[in-house]
Structures are given as structure tokens and as C-alpha cells.
Design a protein around this motif. Structure first.
Motif, short mmCIF file in Angstrom:
data_model
loop_
_atom_site.label_atom_id
_atom_site.label_comp_id
_atom_site.label_asym_id
_atom_site.label_seq_id
_atom_site.Cartn_x
_atom_site.Cartn_y
_atom_site.Cartn_z
N ARG A 109 0.86 -1.19 0.00
CA ARG A 109 0.00 0.00 0.00
C ARG A 109 0.90 1.24 0.00
O ARG A 109 2.00 1.20 0.55
CB ARG A 109 -0.90 0.04 1.24
CG ARG A 109 -1.70 -1.21 1.48
CD ARG A 109 -2.75 -1.48 0.43
NE ARG A 109 -3.59 -0.33 0.17
CZ ARG A 109 -4.51 -0.29 -0.78
NH1 ARG A 109 -4.70 -1.34 -1.55
NH2 ARG A 109 -5.25 0.77 -0.97
N SER A 110 0.42 2.30 -0.57
CA SER A 110 1.27 3.49 -0.66
C SER A 110 0.93 4.52 0.42
O SER A 110 1.45 5.63 0.40
CB SER A 110 1.14 4.12 -2.04
OG SER A 110 -0.21 4.40 -2.30
N ALA A 111 0.05 4.18 1.36
CA ALA A 111 -0.28 5.09 2.47
C ALA A 111 -0.62 4.26 3.71
O ALA A 111 -1.14 3.15 3.58
CB ALA A 111 -1.45 5.98 2.08
N GLY A 164 -11.07 -2.41 14.58
CA GLY A 164 -11.93 -1.88 13.53
C GLY A 164 -11.24 -0.85 12.65
O GLY A 164 -11.92 -0.06 11.98
N GLU A 165 -9.91 -0.87 12.62
CA GLU A 165 -9.18 0.08 11.78
C GLU A 165 -9.35 -0.32 10.32
O GLU A 165 -8.82 -1.35 9.89
CB GLU A 165 -7.70 0.09 12.17
CG GLU A 165 -6.86 1.08 11.39
CD GLU A 165 -7.38 2.50 11.47
OE1 GLU A 165 -7.23 3.12 12.52
OE2 GLU A 165 -7.96 2.99 10.48
N LYS A 166 -10.09 0.47 9.57
CA LYS A 166 -10.38 0.10 8.17
C LYS A 166 -9.81 1.11 7.18
O LYS A 166 -10.02 1.00 5.98
CB LYS A 166 -11.91 0.00 7.96
CG LYS A 166 -12.51 -1.22 8.65
CD LYS A 166 -13.97 -1.41 8.26
CE LYS A 166 -14.50 -2.75 8.66
NZ LYS A 166 -14.50 -2.99 10.09
N ARG A 167 -9.07 2.12 7.71
CA ARG A 167 -8.56 3.15 6.79
C ARG A 167 -7.43 2.63 5.92
O ARG A 167 -7.17 3.16 4.86
CB ARG A 167 -8.09 4.36 7.60
CG ARG A 167 -9.25 5.15 8.22
CD ARG A 167 -8.74 6.27 9.08
NE ARG A 167 -8.14 5.77 10.31
CZ ARG A 167 -7.52 6.54 11.21
NH1 ARG A 167 -7.43 7.83 11.02
NH2 ARG A 167 -6.99 6.01 12.30
N GLY A 168 -6.71 1.60 6.44
CA GLY A 168 -5.60 1.06 5.65
C GLY A 168 -4.63 0.30 6.53
O GLY A 168 -4.92 0.02 7.70
N ASN B 97 -12.79 -10.84 8.43
CA ASN B 97 -13.12 -11.90 7.49
C ASN B 97 -12.16 -11.81 6.31
O ASN B 97 -12.21 -10.88 5.51
CB ASN B 97 -14.57 -11.74 7.02
CG ASN B 97 -15.02 -12.90 6.16
OD1 ASN B 97 -14.20 -13.63 5.60
ND2 ASN B 97 -16.33 -13.08 6.06
N VAL B 98 -11.28 -12.80 6.23
CA VAL B 98 -10.26 -12.80 5.16
C VAL B 98 -10.91 -12.77 3.79
O VAL B 98 -10.44 -12.09 2.88
CB VAL B 98 -9.34 -14.04 5.29
CG1 VAL B 98 -8.38 -14.13 4.12
CG2 VAL B 98 -8.58 -14.01 6.59
N ARG B 99 -12.02 -13.50 3.64
CA ARG B 99 -12.66 -13.59 2.33
C ARG B 99 -13.16 -12.23 1.83
O ARG B 99 -13.31 -12.02 0.64
CB ARG B 99 -13.84 -14.57 2.36
CG ARG B 99 -13.53 -15.98 2.85
CD ARG B 99 -12.46 -16.69 2.03
NE ARG B 99 -12.68 -16.71 0.60
CZ ARG B 99 -13.51 -17.52 -0.04
NH1 ARG B 99 -14.22 -18.38 0.64
NH2 ARG B 99 -13.61 -17.48 -1.34
N LEU B 100 -13.42 -11.32 2.77
CA LEU B 100 -13.92 -9.99 2.38
C LEU B 100 -12.83 -8.92 2.43
O LEU B 100 -13.10 -7.73 2.25
CB LEU B 100 -15.07 -9.58 3.31
CG LEU B 100 -16.25 -10.54 3.43
CD1 LEU B 100 -17.28 -10.01 4.42
CD2 LEU B 100 -16.91 -10.75 2.06
N GLN B 103 -12.35 -6.05 -0.04
CA GLN B 103 -13.36 -4.99 -0.17
C GLN B 103 -12.85 -3.67 0.38
O GLN B 103 -13.41 -2.61 0.10
CB GLN B 103 -14.64 -5.41 0.56
CG GLN B 103 -15.36 -6.53 -0.17
CD GLN B 103 -16.65 -6.95 0.50
OE1 GLN B 103 -17.03 -6.40 1.53
NE2 GLN B 103 -17.32 -7.91 -0.08
N GLY B 104 -11.81 -3.73 1.22
CA GLY B 104 -11.20 -2.50 1.75
C GLY B 104 -9.80 -2.36 1.20
O GLY B 104 -9.45 -3.05 0.24
#
Lengths: 230, 194
Positions: A109-111, A164-168, B97-100, B103-104
């Protein structure tokens, strides 16, 4: 399946077995010639067959029969309230600022998401408590300095996911270094591996085997970092 | 007495709160099956094996190969279903969930690291070998499609495993597996690290 174990299995071509294909009839020959000519004229009209995709089927049933390991309660994830991710150019610039000889940085990833410094301190303490339940100990090649570094990094990744960190990807990676100077009880004159962490208070180096934390600018081997894997 | 008792109780509060936080339930990694040589000892491989594997797989640019250890074991491909299962369950234990995952913002390097660490810990628990587990990461540019992964020129990372079948690439979210020699982007490899 070898049906005749006394004799090696052979593949016999019809010609080698003394059989001949019947001669093609003139009409068939003509049709073959036309089709062949068309194929030559058009190039290869049919795409090459794509390699068959193999899918790995995880053996979840076997794993379900294995015991679970109870790890200590991890520190709650603290998300740094920054709207911007840390771009790879900024990571490189931070290294350039700390050393005239910045290492090669490998990344996907670049960030990256920077860590909260206080969370890092709590995480280092938590990581030290994994030794007993996971039976972590140093073993030459099998679980040496680079495995400690990757283990530290892998669990930090997991806790970020748990939080729940989903930004990267988080800004935690590991590095190969030549120890010009002794650091955190590790002697000089050897190749070694440490952890690199980008936080809201700057770049830090962590010795995962004993939890020593140092700002990159104060790290005695910052000029001999060879490669970083973020 | 009462104020003292109250102070003691208050002092113990953070400790109690930490103890009340649930621990992390983590799946125990099944010991990986390692390939034996003709003398019945664990087969060892090193730089030459990897260089030959890359050459035979059509990968060019060996300067992009980083080997951190000198000697590695070889994983038996029969271990792969349990390895893949462990990775999925380990991630599930933290609510991922690895399968998803694609998606991010996806980073295959994190899964390669986690799997290598899990397998190394399991091997360490079994016996001391003085051999590293040959699970690494391969970073490529996706110029050509591979199964459901598009050929969009993006940088991507997969797990690379040295087995008796040769070097195999595994993508955890799609569960796609193939020999490095069959991987459509083996000519646009940016980095391989074991």
C-alpha cells in the motif's frame, strides 16, 4: 495406479505400435486445407486457454478440533484522529530527515495509518506477555530476530483489525539493520532485525525481544538500516 | 479504616478493569508437515533453491529476492489446507473476514507475515530445527488477470510458499493457488522476501 507393477508403464504412440491412421479422403483434405489457410490468414483466432485456477480448500473441520490459546487482554485500539494517511513519500522523507543513508522501503500500500504513541507503549508491554502462552523463545533461524520482528508486526496488524481500523495498513514494519553500534542489549558487528513504527509523535524503532523503544533520530544504527518492509 | 479501604479499592480499580477485559482467543497453529530427504531428515534449502525456483518460474531480476535466513525447511503441500484454515480462523478471532478483505484497502503482506509467524511458532513448539519456515511474500504488478483478480496494473502482494511442488503463490481472500511458473504476472515481480 500401477496395474502391472512388474513392468514400467509405457506410453505407446499409435505409429510406434505399428498402426497407421487411415488416409484422409480428398474432400476432408480440401476442408482441412481451407480451414488451415483461414487460420493462417487470421492469425490465431482462438485465445490461448487460460491456466486452470486452483482453489485451496481450508481444512476448517480439522482446525476446529484443535484447542484455542488464551492470550492476555490486548490494549484497546486508539485510532489517531488524522484525516490523512501517511503517504509513502512522507515515510521516505522522514527517513531522509533522520539519516543521510535511508534504507530501501518495500511496501504494497502506498499510504499508512499512524499509531498513537501511547498505544504503541501499551502494545509493547502486551507483546512481552505473549511469550508464555505462545511459548515464544529465541531459536536460531527458526525463531530468531527477524521472526520476533515479524511476530510483533503481525500481532499489531491483528489488533488494528480487532479495533476496527479500516482506513488502511498500519505504519508498523520490520527492518534489516547492520548493528554498527550495540543497541538494547544486542551486540555490535552483526546483522539484526528491528521493528519500525510510524506514530503521531514520529518514527520509532522497537527491539521486539525486550521492548526497548527509541526515536529513529536517536537510534544509534539509523545510518546502517538496510531495508524496511512496511 | 473506611477511607483506607476506599483508597485500596480505588487503587485496585484499573487492575480490575484490565482483568475484566476479555482476553484474545487464538487458534493453536497445527504443526506444519515438513518434507524429508532420502535419509529421513528434514530437507534443507537455501539461496540456490530459491534462485533456481525463480529461474524455472520465469521470474527475472534476482536482485529483488531478499532471504533473511540461510537455511529453510520445505513445506509439504498437504499442510496447505490447514495453513489456510488457521489464517482464516486467526483473523476471525479478531473479527476480520479474510474472504472480504479485498473490499477494503488490502495488504497481502500482513497475511504473509501472520501465516509465517503462526507456522514458525508451531514448528518451534514441536521441536527445535534451526531451519526457517519457507513462507514469504511476493509483491507484483498485476498487469494480467489471475482468476478473479484483475490485470489493472495495481501493486499487489501474495503469500509465496516453498513446497515439494515448487514455489506456490496463495491469495488468501480468493483462496487462489498456483505454481509461480503459472502465475500470469511472474514477469512483473517487484520483490520477493523470505
Amino acid at each position: 495406479m500401477n496395474q502391472c507393477p512388474d513392468r514400467p508403464v509405457e506410453t505407446v504412440r499409435p505409429a510406434a505400435a505399428g498402426r497407421r491412421s487411415p488416409p484422409a479422403r480428398p474432400a476432408r483434405r480440401w476442408a482441412r486445407g481451407v480451414i488451415g489457410g483461414l487460420l493462417l490468414a487470421l492469425g490465431t483466432p482462438f485465445p490461448a486457454a487460460a491456466a486452470e485456477i486452483e482453489y485451496l480448500v481450508p481444512d476448517l473441520a480439522a482446525l476446529a478440533r484443535r484447542p484455542m490459546t488464551e492470550l492476555p487482554a490486548p490494549p484497546p485500539w486508539v485510532a489517531v484522529a488524522s484525516p490523512n494517511l501517511w503517504k509513502i513519500e512522507e515515510v521516505t522523507a522522514a527517513f531522509r530527515q533522520a539519516t543521510p543513508r535511508p534504507p530501501q522501503i518495500n511496501y504494497v500500500r502506498s499510504a499508512f495509518v499512524r499509531l498513537d504513541y501511547h498505544w504503541l507503549v501499551a502494545y509493547v508491554d502486551w507483546f512481552a506477555h505473549l511469550r508464555e502462552p505462545l511459548k515464544i523463545h529465541f531459536s536460531d533461524e527458526q525463531f530468531d530476530c527477524d521472526k520476533f520482528s515479524r511476530c510483533f508486526t503481525a500481532f499489531a496488524d491483528l489488533l488494528a483489525k480487532k479495533g476496527g481500523e479500516k482506513r488502511g495498513s498500519i505504519a508498523v514494519g520490520w527492518a534489516i539493520v547492520f548493528n554498527d553500534q550495540p543497541f538494547a542489549g544486542i551486540a555490535a558487528g552483526i546483522s539484526h532485525s528491528v521493528v519500525i513504527v510510524g506514530t503521531n509523535e514520529g518514527l520509532f524503532v522497537v527491539e521486539p525481544q525486550n521492548g526497548t523503544i527509541s526515536a529513529l533520530r536517536d537510534y544509534p544504527n539509523r545510518d546502517s538500516l538496510l531495508a524496511v518492509y512496511l | 479504616m473506611r477511607p483506607r479501604l476506599l483508597i485500596l479499592l480505588l487503587a485496585g480499580l484499573p487492575l480490575g478493569a484490565a482483568a475484566a477485559r476479555p482476553g484474545l482467543q487464538f487458534p493453536e497453529f497445527p504443526a506444519p508437515v515438513l518434507v524429508q530427504d532420502q535419509f529421513g531428515t528434514t530437507k534443507k534449502i537455501g539461496l540456490l533453491y530459491f534462485l533456481r525456483g525463480l529461474h524455472e518460474s520465469g521470474v527475472r531480476g534476482y536482485e529483488d529476492l531478499d532471504l533473511v535466513d540461510a537455511e529453510y525447511a520445505v513445506l509439504h503441500s498437504d499442510s496447505l489446507p490447514s495453513l489456510a484454515a488457521w489464517l482464516e480462523v486467526a483473523c476471525r478471532s479478531v473479527g476480520a473476514n479474510v474472504r472480504l478483505a479485498r473490499q477494503g484497502p488490502y495488504d497481502g503482506m500482513t497475511y504473509a507475515r501472520l501465516l509465517e509467524v503462526g507456522a514458525s511458532l508451531a514448528a518451534l513448539r514441536e521441536r527445535e530445527l534451526a531451519l526457517a519456515i519457507p513462507i514469504g511474500v511476493i509483491i507484483c504488478q498485476r498487469r494480467r488477470a489471475w482468476g478473479s483478480l484483475p490485470g489493472d496494473g495495481e501493486r499487489d502482494a501474495y503469500i509465496l510458499i516453498a513446497t515439494e511442488r515448487g514455489l506456490l503463490i496463495y491469495d488468501p481472500p480468493t483462496r487462489q493457488l498456483c505454481a509461480l511458473s503459472d502465475y500470469p504476472n511472474n514477469s512483473t515481480v517487484l520483490k520477493i522476501q523470505f
